[in-house]
Design a protein around this motif. Structure first.
Motif, mmCIF file in Angstrom:
data_model
loop_
_atom_site.group_PDB
_atom_site.id
_atom_site.type_symbol
_atom_site.label_atom_id
_atom_site.label_comp_id
_atom_site.label_asym_id
_atom_site.label_seq_id
_atom_site.Cartn_x
_atom_site.Cartn_y
_atom_site.Cartn_z
ATOM 1 N N GLN A 12 7.602 12.427 14.489
ATOM 2 C CA GLN A 12 7.165 11.483 15.512
ATOM 3 C C GLN A 12 6.133 10.506 14.963
ATOM 4 O O GLN A 12 6.167 9.322 15.300
ATOM 5 C CB GLN A 12 6.625 12.247 16.723
ATOM 6 N N GLU A 39 6.644 6.385 14.803
ATOM 7 C CA GLU A 39 5.683 5.456 15.396
ATOM 8 C C GLU A 39 5.305 4.332 14.434
ATOM 9 O O GLU A 39 4.926 3.251 14.877
ATOM 10 C CB GLU A 39 4.428 6.209 15.830
ATOM 11 N N VAL A 66 14.780 10.954 21.103
ATOM 12 C CA VAL A 66 13.692 11.577 21.874
ATOM 13 C C VAL A 66 12.899 12.527 20.992
ATOM 14 O O VAL A 66 11.664 12.518 20.996
ATOM 15 C CB VAL A 66 14.252 12.305 23.118
ATOM 16 N N HIS A 68 10.660 6.427 22.969
ATOM 17 C CA HIS A 68 10.641 6.547 24.426
ATOM 18 C C HIS A 68 12.048 6.914 24.904
ATOM 19 O O HIS A 68 13.028 6.317 24.442
ATOM 20 C CB HIS A 68 10.178 5.230 25.064
ATOM 21 N N THR A 125 19.574 13.570 26.826
ATOM 22 C CA THR A 125 18.208 13.044 26.827
ATOM 23 C C THR A 125 17.302 13.993 27.599
ATOM 24 O O THR A 125 16.191 14.311 27.151
ATOM 25 C CB THR A 125 18.167 11.634 27.465
#
Length: 170
Positions: free
Chosen positions: A17, A21, A51, A56, A157
């Motif tokens: 993650q 970013e 995800v 997002h 999702t």
């Protein structure tokens, strides 16, 4: 042992993650679109991966749907063109036993049923091309495949969101 493994998974998730970013949003979109265009990955795994990677959920889902739909359209329109050219002035050929079995399922469940349930067995690209090759309306196939792609994408999702929350608790 189980605690150490869960901690490693959480660290791996956090690293993924953090990396995601650092990428521009456009690159995130393009990445999910491209992987979702791959048969067997499609909208459901594309959105899931997005995800998990920290994109997002709405963005991951939208990008995954776009990639899967574009890929499916290429397969449907190609199959329609090939079928049109192959059946022009020709009598229909006998189907192989495997294709005959698929045709029987198509006749039993119809375009909607095969489109909605077929992704559990085959990618939407292959399923849609086969349905069109059996003579189904390409527009109906496209309509039901898009609905199926959206539903499968939303379901996965939500599963990914639940998984991220579970891993985050440990």
């Amino acid at each position: 042992m189980a605690y150490g493994r869960m901690r490693w998974n959480r660290n791996m998730l956090e690293n993924l993650q953090s990396f995601t970013e650092t990428l521009p949003v456009a690159v995130q979109w393009v990445g999910i679109i491209l992987i979702s265009a791959i048969p067997f990955v499609e909208s459901y795994l594309g959105a899931f991966i997005g995800v998990i990677a920290g994109i997002h959920p709405v963005v991951a889902l939208a990008a995954a749907i776009i990639g899967n739909v574009v890929s499916m359209l290429i397969f449907v329109l190609s199959a329609h063109g090939i079928r049109t050219a192959a059946t022009k002035n020709n009598a229909p050929k006998e189907l192989s036993p495997r294709k005959q079995k698929l045709k029987e399922r198509f006749d039993k469940f119809g375009i909607a049923g095969v489109s909605l349930l077929g992704q559990a067995v085959l990618p939407s690209q292959i399923t849609s091309a086969l349905i069109v090759s059996f003579g189904a309306s390409k527009n109906k196939v496209i309509f039901w495949q898009i609905i199926s792609i959206i539903l499968w994408g939303v379901a996965f999702t939500l599963l990914a969101l639940g998984g991220v929350q579970v891993v985050g608790r440990f």
